[in-house]
Design a protein around this motif. Structure first.
Motif, PDB file in Angstrom:
ATOM      1  N   PRO A 120       0.835  -1.211   0.000  1.00 58.20           N
ATOM      2  CA  PRO A 120       0.000   0.000   0.000  1.00 58.20           C
ATOM      3  C   PRO A 120       0.869   1.260   0.000  1.00 58.20           C
ATOM      4  CG  PRO A 120      -0.807  -1.570   1.620  1.00 58.20           C
ATOM      5  CD  PRO A 120       0.513  -2.097   1.106  1.00 58.20           C
ATOM      6  N   GLY A 121       0.447   2.241  -0.793  1.00 58.37           N
ATOM      7  CA  GLY A 121       1.158   3.512  -0.856  1.00 58.37           C
ATOM      8  C   GLY A 121       2.294   3.542  -1.861  1.00 58.37           C
ATOM      9  N   SER A 122       2.610   2.422  -2.492  1.00 58.03           N
ATOM     10  CA  SER A 122       3.689   2.413  -3.490  1.00 58.03           C
ATOM     11  C   SER A 122       3.241   3.113  -4.767  1.00 58.03           C
ATOM     12  CB  SER A 122       4.102   0.969  -3.817  1.00 58.03           C
ATOM     13  OG  SER A 122       4.778   0.396  -2.722  1.00 58.03           O
ATOM     14  N   ASP A 123       4.206   3.629  -5.489  1.00 53.08           N
ATOM     15  CA  ASP A 123       3.965   4.398  -6.713  1.00 53.08           C
ATOM     16  C   ASP A 123       3.799   3.446  -7.902  1.00 53.08           C
ATOM     17  OD1 ASP A 123       4.164   5.994  -9.016  1.00 53.08           O
ATOM     18  OD2 ASP A 123       5.619   7.347  -8.103  1.00 53.08           O
ATOM     19  N   ALA A 124       2.548   3.230  -8.324  1.00 52.59           N
ATOM     20  CA  ALA A 124       2.244   2.297  -9.411  1.00 52.59           C
ATOM     21  C   ALA A 124       2.828   2.768 -10.738  1.00 52.59           C
ATOM     22  CB  ALA A 124       0.743   2.101  -9.535  1.00 52.59           C
ATOM     23  N   ASP A 125       2.827   4.082 -10.986  1.00 54.33           N
ATOM     24  CA  ASP A 125       3.388   4.594 -12.244  1.00 54.33           C
ATOM     25  C   ASP A 125       4.890   4.325 -12.310  1.00 54.33           C
ATOM     26  OD1 ASP A 125       0.954   5.513 -13.225  1.00 54.33           O
ATOM     27  OD2 ASP A 125       1.202   7.507 -12.327  1.00 54.33           O
ATOM     28  N   LYS A 126       5.582   4.563 -11.218  1.00 54.32           N
ATOM     29  CA  LYS A 126       7.015   4.296 -11.178  1.00 54.32           C
ATOM     30  C   LYS A 126       7.263   2.801 -11.356  1.00 54.32           C
ATOM     31  CE  LYS A 126       9.703   6.430  -8.182  1.00 54.32           C
ATOM     32  NZ  LYS A 126      10.388   6.790  -6.897  1.00 54.32           N
ATOM     33  N   ALA A 127       6.442   1.980 -10.699  1.00 55.44           N
ATOM     34  CA  ALA A 127       6.583   0.525 -10.806  1.00 55.44           C
ATOM     35  C   ALA A 127       6.404   0.068 -12.252  1.00 55.44           C
ATOM     36  CB  ALA A 127       5.574  -0.168  -9.897  1.00 55.44           C
ATOM     37  N   LEU A 128       5.459   0.649 -12.949  1.00 51.76           N
ATOM     38  CA  LEU A 128       5.232   0.296 -14.349  1.00 51.76           C
ATOM     39  C   LEU A 128       6.422   0.722 -15.201  1.00 51.76           C
ATOM     40  CD1 LEU A 128       3.180  -0.953 -16.293  1.00 51.76           C
ATOM     41  CD2 LEU A 128       2.218   1.338 -16.593  1.00 51.76           C
ATOM     42  N   HIS A 129       6.929   1.913 -14.995  1.00 52.06           N
ATOM     43  CA  HIS A 129       8.082   2.405 -15.762  1.00 52.06           C
ATOM     44  C   HIS A 129       9.325   1.542 -15.535  1.00 52.06           C
ATOM     45  CE1 HIS A 129      10.872   5.020 -17.791  1.00 52.06           C
ATOM     46  NE2 HIS A 129      11.633   5.000 -16.710  1.00 52.06           N
ATOM     47  N   LEU A 130       9.481   1.020 -14.345  1.00 51.34           N
ATOM     48  CA  LEU A 130      10.665   0.213 -14.049  1.00 51.34           C
ATOM     49  C   LEU A 130      10.708  -1.084 -14.859  1.00 51.34           C
ATOM     50  CD1 LEU A 130      11.082   0.847 -10.218  1.00 51.34           C
ATOM     51  CD2 LEU A 130      12.512   1.719 -12.089  1.00 51.34           C
ATOM     52  N   HIS A 131       9.559  -1.528 -15.366  1.00 51.53           N
ATOM     53  CA  HIS A 131       9.573  -2.693 -16.274  1.00 51.53           C
ATOM     54  C   HIS A 131      10.337  -2.340 -17.552  1.00 51.53           C
ATOM     55  CE1 HIS A 131       7.311  -5.856 -14.392  1.00 51.53           C
ATOM     56  NE2 HIS A 131       6.459  -4.957 -13.954  1.00 51.53           N
ATOM     57  N   HIS A 132      10.162  -1.136 -18.040  1.00 53.29           N
ATOM     58  CA  HIS A 132      10.877  -0.694 -19.238  1.00 53.29           C
ATOM     59  C   HIS A 132      12.384  -0.676 -18.973  1.00 53.29           C
ATOM     60  CE1 HIS A 132      11.739   1.495 -22.913  1.00 53.29           C
ATOM     61  NE2 HIS A 132      12.412   2.371 -22.204  1.00 53.29           N
ATOM     62  N   THR A 133      12.767  -0.149 -17.830  1.00 54.38           N
ATOM     63  CA  THR A 133      14.185  -0.094 -17.481  1.00 54.38           C
ATOM     64  C   THR A 133      14.753  -1.510 -17.324  1.00 54.38           C
ATOM     65  OG1 THR A 133      13.774   2.000 -16.349  1.00 54.38           O
ATOM     66  CG2 THR A 133      15.865   0.895 -15.880  1.00 54.38           C
ATOM     67  N   ALA A 134      14.000  -2.393 -16.671  1.00 48.71           N
ATOM     68  CA  ALA A 134      14.452  -3.781 -16.506  1.00 48.71           C
ATOM     69  C   ALA A 134      14.648  -4.439 -17.867  1.00 48.71           C
ATOM     70  CB  ALA A 134      13.458  -4.568 -15.663  1.00 48.71           C
ATOM     71  N   ALA A 135      13.760  -4.169 -18.803  1.00 45.99           N
ATOM     72  CA  ALA A 135      13.878  -4.742 -20.149  1.00 45.99           C
ATOM     73  C   ALA A 135      15.153  -4.261 -20.842  1.00 45.99           C
ATOM     74  CB  ALA A 135      12.650  -4.374 -20.984  1.00 45.99           C
ATOM     75  N   GLU A 136      15.510  -3.011 -20.612  1.00 43.62           N
ATOM     76  CA  GLU A 136      16.738  -2.475 -21.205  1.00 43.62           C
ATOM     77  C   GLU A 136      17.992  -3.074 -20.580  1.00 43.62           C
ATOM     78  OE1 GLU A 136      16.279   1.705 -20.494  1.00 43.62           O
ATOM     79  OE2 GLU A 136      15.208   2.035 -22.383  1.00 43.62           O
ATOM     80  N   LYS A 137      17.905  -3.493 -19.336  1.00 38.45           N
ATOM     81  CA  LYS A 137      19.070  -3.991 -18.603  1.00 38.45           C
ATOM     82  C   LYS A 137      19.246  -5.504 -18.673  1.00 38.45           C
ATOM     83  CE  LYS A 137      20.157  -0.101 -16.217  1.00 38.45           C
ATOM     84  NZ  LYS A 137      21.465   0.491 -16.288  1.00 38.45           N
ATOM     85  N   CYS A 138      18.183  -6.250 -18.889  1.00 35.54           N
ATOM     86  CA  CYS A 138      18.210  -7.709 -18.801  1.00 35.54           C
ATOM     87  C   CYS A 138      19.268  -8.311 -19.718  1.00 35.54           C
ATOM     88  CB  CYS A 138      16.833  -8.279 -19.135  1.00 35.54           C
ATOM     89  SG  CYS A 138      16.798 -10.069 -19.249  1.00 35.54           S
ATOM     90  N   PHE A 139      20.221  -9.021 -19.117  1.00 37.34           N
ATOM     91  CA  PHE A 139      21.333  -9.621 -19.865  1.00 37.34           C
ATOM     92  C   PHE A 139      20.831 -10.591 -20.934  1.00 37.34           C
ATOM     93  CE2 PHE A 139      23.411  -9.512 -15.442  1.00 37.34           C
ATOM     94  CZ  PHE A 139      23.806  -8.191 -15.592  1.00 37.34           C
TER      95      PHE A 139
END
Length: 159
Positions: A120-139
């Motif tokens: 509760p209280g976590s930033d859903a928009d930031k969480a969604l954006h971090l999927h994009h960053t993870a995709a860019e980083k995934c070896f």
């Protein structure tokens, strides 16, 4: 800064000799065991469509599993450093392999469908954006020559 090299060693032992080796196409099992150091072995085979054991992992399963696992590990790392608290993560990943008439084939796409539950209280928009960053980083995703799509679902738990 110089790049660091990482080496991964895996041993494969074919366990499918049924007494006559590869004397015929139907005369041997596709079963094998994968191991790496002291890790638990993985029971492998081929896809059931290629005379494999459906109860064992096949190389195609392992490709999709590697993509899903790598994305999840990067995502959780990024969330931890960004202050996004993930309390649950699951992924129904799928890869598509195209087989050609001569028996050759290749993956043509994969899609990851992570479902993430946030505290509760976590930033859903930031969480969604971090999927994009993870995709860019995934070896693993950076190493394949087919597109890997992402269809994340973010759920914020009730307080």
């Amino acid at each position: 800064m110089t790049n660091k090299l990482h080496r991964y060693r895996v041993r494969l032992d074919w366990t499918g000799n049924q007494g006559t080796g590869t004397s015929s196409y139907r005369g041997y099992s596709r079963d094998h065991s994968l191991s790496a150091g002291t890790k638990a072995p993985i029971a492998g085979s081929s896809d059931p469509g290629f005379r494999g054991d459906p109860a064992r992992w096949n190389p195609e399963d392992l490709v999709v599993a590697a993509l899903s696992s790598c994305h999840q590990l990067w995502y959780l790392h990024l969330c931890a450093t960004a202050g996004v608290i993930v309390t649950a993560y699951e992924d129904d990943a799928e890869g598509v392999m195209e087989e050609q008439p001569d028996g050759a084939g290749q993956f043509v796409s994969a899609v990851l469908r992570p479902r993430v539950t946030l505290a509760p209280g976590s930033d859903a928009d930031k969480a969604l954006h971090l999927h994009h960053t993870a995709a860019e980083k995934c070896f693993v995703a950076r190493s394949v020559n087919f597109p890997v799509a992402h269809e994340p679902t973010i759920v914020v738990a009730d307080a």
